[in-house]
Design a protein around this motif. Structure first.
Motif, PDB file in Angstrom:
ATOM      1  N   SER A 269      33.289  44.200  26.468  1.00  0.00           N
ATOM      2  CA  SER A 269      33.763  43.210  25.507  1.00  0.00           C
ATOM      3  C   SER A 269      33.586  43.713  24.072  1.00  0.00           C
ATOM      4  O   SER A 269      34.496  43.607  23.241  1.00  0.00           O
ATOM      5  CB  SER A 269      33.014  41.893  25.701  1.00  0.00           C
ATOM      6  N   ALA A 292      29.227  39.866  35.967  1.00  0.00           N
ATOM      7  CA  ALA A 292      30.494  39.238  36.344  1.00  0.00           C
ATOM      8  C   ALA A 292      31.566  39.543  35.306  1.00  0.00           C
ATOM      9  O   ALA A 292      31.317  39.500  34.102  1.00  0.00           O
ATOM     10  CB  ALA A 292      30.309  37.727  36.475  1.00  0.00           C
ATOM     11  N   GLY A 294      34.930  38.294  33.648  1.00  0.00           N
ATOM     12  CA  GLY A 294      35.682  37.052  33.482  1.00  0.00           C
ATOM     13  C   GLY A 294      37.146  37.305  33.162  1.00  0.00           C
ATOM     14  O   GLY A 294      37.526  38.373  32.680  1.00  0.00           O
ATOM     15  N   ILE A 295      37.961  36.312  33.417  1.00  0.00           N
ATOM     16  CA  ILE A 295      39.396  36.429  33.131  1.00  0.00           C
ATOM     17  C   ILE A 295      39.669  36.659  31.642  1.00  0.00           C
ATOM     18  O   ILE A 295      40.526  37.485  31.291  1.00  0.00           O
ATOM     19  CB  ILE A 295      40.138  35.170  33.628  1.00  0.00           C
ATOM     20  N   GLN A 298      39.216  40.285  31.007  1.00  0.00           N
ATOM     21  CA  GLN A 298      40.277  41.030  31.675  1.00  0.00           C
ATOM     22  C   GLN A 298      41.564  40.973  30.855  1.00  0.00           C
ATOM     23  O   GLN A 298      42.241  41.995  30.659  1.00  0.00           O
ATOM     24  CB  GLN A 298      40.518  40.453  33.067  1.00  0.00           C
ATOM     25  N   ASN A 312      37.136  46.343  39.058  1.00  0.00           N
ATOM     26  CA  ASN A 312      35.894  45.574  39.136  1.00  0.00           C
ATOM     27  C   ASN A 312      35.172  46.013  40.402  1.00  0.00           C
ATOM     28  O   ASN A 312      35.696  45.863  41.512  1.00  0.00           O
ATOM     29  CB  ASN A 312      36.206  44.068  39.205  1.00  0.00           C
ATOM     30  N   SER A 335      41.715  32.859  38.495  1.00  0.00           N
ATOM     31  CA  SER A 335      40.296  32.622  38.719  1.00  0.00           C
ATOM     32  C   SER A 335      39.521  33.893  38.406  1.00  0.00           C
ATOM     33  O   SER A 335      40.099  34.937  38.103  1.00  0.00           O
ATOM     34  CB  SER A 335      40.045  32.196  40.172  1.00  0.00           C
ATOM     35  N   THR A 336      38.206  33.806  38.487  1.00  0.00           N
ATOM     36  CA  THR A 336      37.355  34.964  38.233  1.00  0.00           C
ATOM     37  C   THR A 336      37.728  36.104  39.172  1.00  0.00           C
ATOM     38  O   THR A 336      37.902  35.885  40.375  1.00  0.00           O
ATOM     39  CB  THR A 336      35.877  34.585  38.441  1.00  0.00           C
ATOM     40  N   GLU A 416      34.431  37.136  46.786  1.00  0.00           N
ATOM     41  CA  GLU A 416      34.014  36.757  45.428  1.00  0.00           C
ATOM     42  C   GLU A 416      32.606  36.195  45.476  1.00  0.00           C
ATOM     43  O   GLU A 416      32.133  35.778  46.535  1.00  0.00           O
ATOM     44  CB  GLU A 416      34.975  35.731  44.826  1.00  0.00           C
TER      45      GLU A 416
END
Length: 416
Positions: A269, A292, A294-295, A298, A312, A335-336, A416
């Motif tokens: 990020s 994790a 996250g969308i 992404q 991932n 979704s994730t 998941e």
């Protein structure tokens, strides 16, 4: 084999230093013979207390060629943690540098002398309160001694014992987030399985440049430094603090045309926030793990780097790095991202407390089986038996690792 194929190709780049495949092979072969003559071989462990550099990769490769395993010791760790790791494993030697020895040597020695007998379940050295010998890789005398050895390919007969698939490749310590840190003993076979699976998805060539920026104390670093050398790619080594600086990463990616790199999502990020798209056009693959994904992150990656492949991946220290993978796609926005499907020769089970598989869509505990499982926690048979248990779904004698992570299998088969 790669060194014989492309001896003049650049294998390693560190700042303004370069090392060819031929020179890397020669120097690591000499180090391997030095270690073999000192009694190092299969299932021995050699500590590596070093920052990233050309010497570090030469050291890792020399240890592997001797047939031994390496134990990464992060110079940024407090001496208490380093002392616990050394006491728990009892390495044959500790490879380090003069500056690190000056900074940490006395503190580590003091901690060892005070605590080794209580901490060490496996090391015979603890009874006499003496640290393993430190070999200073940048010492002129050590370099002269190593350079006197033959630099040709190591023949299997030269090792002190035959190297087998279940012998150790590396010992990596867990973070300690679930109790006292433990040394996960990972095998040659599991490591090799992971390397060839990873090459199958990344398709590295001699034109690729991979950025080595992960601390050796994290299992991601295993493929980061070794897979490029198997495939003839160039390994670009980040400076010791470079992995924390998004500006530095942008610069080195552009200057060295880096095509493959790995991030934890938090650092990914930060990197994306600071990324200059035109400086990152060389990137083909980004792998992310450890947290994790996250969308929103992404989506940000694909906005900045629309042509990059984003993977991932998931895997605990108790396995040879990744055990699942998922290729993220720009249009997957619902979704994730899942952790995906198992890699080669790996089985995943989602079970209830009675070790019965749960239906798709229902959460259960994730268990891992297959060739990538660590042999256990080195010197900790009790903890090993708690977490590495008999697998009721495999052949007699097969095991599975209880991750403690909750998971569910989607109706498309992805996890998941």
């Amino acid at each position: 084999a790669q060194s014989e194929k492309t001896p003049d190709a650049v294998a390693l780049i560190y700042e303004d230093q370069h090392l060819s495949y031929g020179d890397l092979a020669s120097r690591s072969n000499q180090l391997a013979r030095y270690l073999i003559e000192r009694g190092v071989g299969p299932d021995a462990v050699v500590g590596v207390l070093m920052d990233r550099s050309l010497d570090t990769v030469i050291t890792l490769l020399g240890i592997i060629k001797s047939g031994a395993a390496y134990l990464p010791l992060d110079p940024e760790y407090p001496v208490q943690r380093l002392g616990l790791m050394v006491a728990g494993v009892g390495p044959s030697f500790i490879m380090t540098t003069g500056s690190i020895e000056d900074a940490l040597g006395s503190g580590l020695l003091s901690y060892w002398e005070e605590h080794a007998a209580a901490l060490s379940p496996v090391s015979s050295l603890s009874s006499v309160g003496v640290l393993p010998e430190r070999l200073l890789v940048d010492d002129a005398g050590f370099r002269d001694a190593v350079s006197g050895y033959d630099d040709g390919v190591i023949a299997p007969s030269e090792r002190i014992a035959p190297l087998q698939p279940d012998h150790l490749a590396y010992v990596i310590y867990t973070s300690g987030s679930t109790g006292t840190p433990k040394g996960a003993a990972n095998s040659q076979l599991g490591t090799i399985n992971h390397m060839f699976w990873m090459q199958d998805i990344l398709q590295l060539t001699e034109e690729d440049r991979i950025l080595h920026k992960t601390s050796l104390s994290f299992d991601v670093s295993v493929w980061e430094w070794s897979l490029p050398l198997i495939e003839g790619s160039c390994l670009v080594i980040a400076t010791p603090d470079g992995h924390r600086d998004p500006v530095y990463l942008n610069r080195i990616i552009q200057e060295q045309s880096v095509s493959v790199l790995n991030f934890v999502p938090t650092m990914l990020s930060s990197f994306i926030d600071a990324a200059v798209p035109e400086a990152c056009l060389s990137i083909r693959h980004i792998l992310t793990s450890g947290e994790a994904l996250g969308i929103p992150l992404q989506e940000s990656v694909f906005e900045v780097l629309p042509d990059a492949h984003l993977w991932n991946v998931y895997g605990p220290s108790e396995t040879s790095d990744d055990v699942t993978y998922w290729r993220c796609l720009p249009d997957d926005t619902g979704s994730t991202p899942p952790i995906g499907s198992p890699i080669w020769n790996t089985q995943l089970y989602i079970l209830d407390p009675s070790l019965t598989p749960v239906p798709d869509g229902i959460a259960g505990e994730l268990y891992i089986a297959g060739v990538g499982l660590a042999r256990g926690y080195l010197g900790r048979p009790g903890l090993t038996s708690e977490r590495f248990i008999a697998c009721p779904f495999g052949d007699d004698g097969s095991r599975m690792y209880r991750t403690g992570d909750l998971a569910r299998r989607r109706h498309d088969g992805e996890i998941e």
